[in-house]
Write a protein that holds these residues in place. Structure first.
Motif, PDB file in Angstrom:
ATOM      1  N   ASN A  40      -4.736   3.002  -8.462  1.00 41.22           N
ATOM      2  CA  ASN A  40      -5.681   3.349  -7.417  1.00 41.22           C
ATOM      3  C   ASN A  40      -6.954   2.537  -7.609  1.00 41.22           C
ATOM      4  O   ASN A  40      -7.460   2.427  -8.726  1.00 41.22           O
ATOM      5  N   SER A  41      -7.474   1.955  -6.525  1.00 42.84           N
ATOM      6  CA  SER A  41      -8.637   1.079  -6.648  1.00 42.84           C
ATOM      7  C   SER A  41      -9.943   1.854  -6.812  1.00 42.84           C
ATOM      8  O   SER A  41     -10.956   1.277  -7.209  1.00 42.84           O
ATOM      9  N   ARG A  62       3.135  -2.013  -7.055  1.00 50.60           N
ATOM     10  CA  ARG A  62       3.596  -3.359  -7.390  1.00 50.60           C
ATOM     11  C   ARG A  62       4.946  -3.281  -8.089  1.00 50.60           C
ATOM     12  O   ARG A  62       5.202  -2.349  -8.861  1.00 50.60           O
ATOM     13  N   PRO A  67       0.183   5.010   0.341  1.00 50.73           N
ATOM     14  CA  PRO A  67      -0.710   6.154   0.519  1.00 50.73           C
ATOM     15  C   PRO A  67      -0.061   7.459   0.071  1.00 50.73           C
ATOM     16  O   PRO A  67       1.170   7.600   0.106  1.00 50.73           O
ATOM     17  N   GLN A  91       0.856  -1.172   0.000  1.00 49.68           N
ATOM     18  CA  GLN A  91       0.000   0.000   0.000  1.00 49.68           C
ATOM     19  C   GLN A  91       0.902   1.236   0.000  1.00 49.68           C
ATOM     20  O   GLN A  91       1.873   1.296   0.747  1.00 49.68           O
ATOM     21  N   ASP A 123      -4.258   7.733  -3.121  1.00 49.29           N
ATOM     22  CA  ASP A 123      -3.524   6.581  -2.593  1.00 49.29           C
ATOM     23  C   ASP A 123      -3.360   5.531  -3.683  1.00 49.29           C
ATOM     24  O   ASP A 123      -4.224   5.392  -4.557  1.00 49.29           O
ATOM     25  N   TYR A 124      -2.272   4.748  -3.596  1.00 48.57           N
ATOM     26  CA  TYR A 124      -1.981   3.772  -4.640  1.00 48.57           C
ATOM     27  C   TYR A 124      -1.668   2.402  -4.048  1.00 48.57           C
ATOM     28  O   TYR A 124      -1.267   2.282  -2.881  1.00 48.57           O
ATOM     29  N   ILE A 125      -1.854   1.400  -4.873  1.00 44.56           N
ATOM     30  CA  ILE A 125      -1.266   0.088  -4.644  1.00 44.56           C
ATOM     31  C   ILE A 125      -0.004   0.040  -5.502  1.00 44.56           C
ATOM     32  O   ILE A 125      -0.055   0.279  -6.709  1.00 44.56           O
ATOM     33  N   ASP A 138       2.723  -6.148   1.262  1.00 47.63           N
ATOM     34  CA  ASP A 138       1.654  -7.132   1.306  1.00 47.63           C
ATOM     35  C   ASP A 138       2.306  -8.513   1.345  1.00 47.63           C
ATOM     36  O   ASP A 138       2.621  -9.093   0.312  1.00 47.63           O
TER      37      ASP A 138
END
Length: 236
Positions: free
Chosen positions: A209-210, A199, A120, A118, A195-197, A170
């Motif tokens: 971003n979800s 990878r 942010p 995560q 905010d981002y995930i 994660d």
């Protein structure tokens, strides 16, 4: 309304990657940097029958803002678009399609993802602010004690000051023992403020971003060979 405020914000951000872009208006727009090191894609609500080949997106946005956002509209043609409101209009001509570096694959999928976290906006803002304060040019991602550490530094300056920020990985999906440290340029972190995930893949990092329809692929800096090259044999 010609473009929604959200689309204006996205285009403003994307123009920092490349001011020239093809706007497909098929539900998504994308931009790729001139060096090919960063790619960004976002979904937008606008639909127009022809793509817009824009050489200077900030200029186009400035032209749109000359008009009343409520009572203005756009009528597209093959080689230009007419921005108009009651009593005035702007004819904005497209550039040659061959001059625009367009995004061919907007659904680029990553292979060999080896870590995720995560990310942010508060953490992104923190590392950017720290790097700018210390006049650093790069961000390095490493893994220390099961924590992903971001370090700002200046390339080719061993005496430079550095700033560190930690983010939690994660661990349920990825094995951090496979984590490979990587570096990216600080200038690539000019992102939409959400905010981002985050990878990690072989050649790039990927931010998504979800909730907001925006994605970034940022190419990793190639590792420079720090070993001294072998001395050449003298030819007698």
């Amino acid at each position: 309304m010609i473009l929604s405020p959200k689309t204006i914000d996205i285009l403003t951000n994307f123009s920092s990657i490349n001011p020239s872009m093809k706007l497909d208006w098929d539900g998504s727009i994308g931009v790729i940097s001139k060096q090919g090191s960063i790619l960004a894609v976002a979904d937008v609500p606008e639909r127009y029958p022809f793509p817009w080949y824009i050489n200077d997106v900030p200029q186009m946005i400035g032209a749109i803002k000359l008009l009343d956002p409520v009572n203005s509209k756009a009528e597209t043609r093959a080689d230009h678009v007419v921005f108009s409101q009651p009593g005035s209009r702007i004819i904005y001509r497209f550039t040659e399609a061959s001059l625009i570096k367009s995004v061919e694959n907007k659904n680029n999928k990553l292979n060999n993802i080896y870590a995720a976290a995560q990310f942010p906006w508060q953490k992104i803002q923190q590392i950017i602010k720290g790097a700018n304060t210390l006049r650093n040019t790069h961000i390095e991602f490493t893994c220390e004690d099961n924590v992903i550490v971001l370090k700002s530094y200046t390339e080719n300056n061993s005496a430079a000051n550095m700033f560190f920020v930690e983010i939690d990985p994660d661990e349920d999906q990825f094995d951090l023992s496979d984590f490979v440290s990587c570096r990216v340029k600080l200038e690539y972190f000019n992102l939409i403020k959400v905010d981002y995930i985050l990878r990690f893949a072989k050649n790039c990092i990927y931010l998504e971003n979800s909730h907001e329809p925006v994605k970034y692929w940022i190419g990793k800096e190639k590792e420079k060979n720090r070993r001294k090259g072998k001395e050449r044999k003298r030819v007698k």
